[in-house]
Design an enzyme around this catalytic site. Structure first.
Site, short mmCIF file in Angstrom:
data_model
loop_
_atom_site.label_atom_id
_atom_site.label_comp_id
_atom_site.label_asym_id
_atom_site.label_seq_id
_atom_site.Cartn_x
_atom_site.Cartn_y
_atom_site.Cartn_z
N PHE A 167 0.88 -1.35 -0.02
CA PHE A 167 0.16 -0.03 0.46
C PHE A 167 0.90 1.51 -0.03
CE2 PHE A 167 -3.32 -3.19 1.67
CZ PHE A 167 -4.31 -2.13 1.06
N VAL A 213 16.88 9.16 -10.94
CA VAL A 213 15.60 9.21 -9.97
C VAL A 213 15.32 10.71 -9.68
CG1 VAL A 213 13.73 8.34 -9.24
CG2 VAL A 213 15.56 6.60 -11.19
N VAL A 214 14.53 11.37 -10.58
CA VAL A 214 13.34 12.42 -9.59
C VAL A 214 12.35 12.61 -9.76
CG1 VAL A 214 13.22 14.94 -8.94
CG2 VAL A 214 15.44 15.03 -10.11
N GLU A 239 11.91 6.28 0.41
CA GLU A 239 11.37 6.43 -0.28
C GLU A 239 11.63 6.72 -1.98
OE1 GLU A 239 7.48 8.89 -2.20
OE2 GLU A 239 7.86 9.78 0.12
#
Length: 475
Positions: free
Chosen positions: A77, A222-223, A197
């Site tokens: 989730f 990655v952004v 994250e």
């Protein structure tokens, strides 16, 4: 004597011959019996790798499939600030994704997120029930008790404060114990810190691009622009990792060491709380305080609520202005205010990781893709697009010239609640990329929403990285 021996041989019975040569017969028959017994016991669907290769070679219609009994599921989730989402993945023993029906994942979402129920923790937890029901349906009944279910809350809950977020998390833990048949653990219901994250997002995209296991210079950076925070993550060299500045007590380290598919990576990752797209609106409106804001489309006069605080959101009589809005965005990012005590910084005095090969190919996700599609410079039906930061600037110039009424017809895909802030959002995204992360205005970047993997599209979101960790730990 020889004649008698010959006659004896000719008259020897079959039973006498068996008795006479019993040793040789045993030597030959026992292996044959063992082979027959093993072949009899082997089910037709269970084959060794060598058998599979032979069958592929001699059976033109043979399709090699993984043994379903070795598959593992994970339910993740994503409790974000703008809504809750559930992802279900299935992996084979090699950690390759296996199809769930026609897709490689189940993905469902609903709005609002857990943080919208700040004063009623039970209501927040119960809001996940429709997603849980859909997730459990795709996990085989006999595998549910061994299938981990994890809940990762992100910036929305981080901004509620410790007391409110802890009450909601406890309610979610209680909810899963009562309502779920999946394997739950209190430690798996957490507020993800921003670096977790960002790291999971980096793992997800590089996994889907099949870059994991390769040298760091072959991976992509990655952004990820969420609602409450923005993360940057990319792999750096061991030498650059050794130069990482020390961080004051209480803050996350800049570099995480990760062993993935036999390769050690030094991952630069940093999360900027309050600089996700929805949080940034509050920061920009907060700069002007109770004054009219040049980032709001002409003709709109309202209130923007975020994190339990209301902000005046009204346009000046002259309407929105990209130039003036950009000044407000720069103030919100504190680009020119914070002192850089490291070798090189992004905004807010944060070390930028040193750059390098791991950052050359930059994949930009989440709200970057959504606004680009809604503003019309990316096909909303596509899932990957090559753009440049200047494309956000040009889109902002068009949007900032409009009134709220003109924008309704010009941007039919933008939700009514987001429309007054379209100029602001696009200006902020351009400013974040160019002034915040120091990208060149014409540098090519890849906007990504989903990545094609094994002829299917998979969400380019952090839950896959979390699922990989979950099944790896369980194996």
């Amino acid at each position: 004597m020889s004649k008698r021996k010959s006659l004896y041989s000719n008259n020897e019975s079959v039973s006498d011959k068996i008795h006479r040569y019993r040793g040789a017969i045993l030597v030959i028959s026992i292996p044959l019996l063992l082979i027959s017994f093993v072949l009899f016991l082997l089910p037709s669907s269970s084959q060794s790798p060598n058998d599979a290769v032979l069958n592929r070679k001699f059976s033109p219609n043979y399709v090699l499939q993984s043994d379903s009994t070795s598959n593992r599921y994970a339910v993740i989730f994503d409790a974000g600030s703008s809504g809750s989402r559930v992802h279900v993945f299935c992996f084979d023993k090699n950690l390759d994704l296996v199809h769930i029906g026609s897709d490689l994942e189940l993905f469902e979402q609903l709005k609002p997120g857990l943080s919208a129920h700040a004063t009623d923790p039970k209501e927040a937890a119960d809001s996940l029930l429709p997603l849980l029901v859909k997730a459990e349906k795709v996990v085989p009944k006999d595998m549910r008790q061994s299938t981990p279910v994890k809940v990762g809350a992100t910036a929305g809950l981080r901004q509620l404060g410790v007391d409110a977020s802890e009450r909601i998390l406890q309610a979610v833990k209680d909810f899963l114990k009562v309502k779920s048949s999946l394997k739950s653990d209190d430690d798996w219901v957490t507020v993800l810190d921003g670096t977790q994250e960002g790291a999971y997002q980096w793992v997800t995209i590089n996994y889907l691009l099949k870059r994991l296991g390769k040298k760091y210079s072959d991976t992509v950076g990655v952004v990820d622009l969420g609602g409450g925070s923005v993360q940057m993550a990319y792999a750096i060299s061991a030498a650059d990792a050794a130069k990482a500045p020390r961080i004051t007590s209480g803050e996350d380290t800049y570099v995480k060491e990760m062993l993935l598919m036999g390769t050690k990576y030094y991952l630069y990752v940093h999360s900027y709380l309050k600089y996700g797209l929805l949080a940034a609106r509050a920061e920009i409106l907060g700069v002007a305080k109770d004054s009219d804001n040049p980032c709001i489309l002409a003709g709109y006069n309202g209130v923007y609520s975020y994190g339990g605080i209301d902000y005046k959101a009204s346009a000046p009589s002259s309407g929105s202005s990209m130039k003036k809005c950009r000044e407000e965005a720069l103030k919100a990012l504190k680009v020119n205010e914070a002192t850089c005590t490291h070798m090189k910084c992004t905004f807010g005095g944060v070390w930028n990781g040193g750059g390098g090969d791991g950052q050359k190919n930059l994949f930009v996700a989440s709200f970057f893709f959504d606004r680009a599609a809604e503003a019309g410079f990316v096909d909303q039906h596509s899932h990957v697009a090559e753009v440049r930061p200047v494309d956000f600037q040009e889109a902002a110039q068009r949007a900032c010239q409009m009134t709220i009424e003109d924008a309704k017809s010009a941007y039919p895909d933008v939700e009514a609640s987001n429309l007054p802030y379209l100029c602001m959002d696009l200006v902020y995204q351009y400013t974040l990329l160019v002034d915040g992360f120091d990208l060149q205005p014409k540098q090519q970047i890849t906007l990504v929403k989903k990545v094609e993997y094994q002829n299917s599209l998979v969400e380019a979101a952090w839950p896959l990285g979390s699922a990989i960790e979950a099944v790896s730990a369980a194996s």
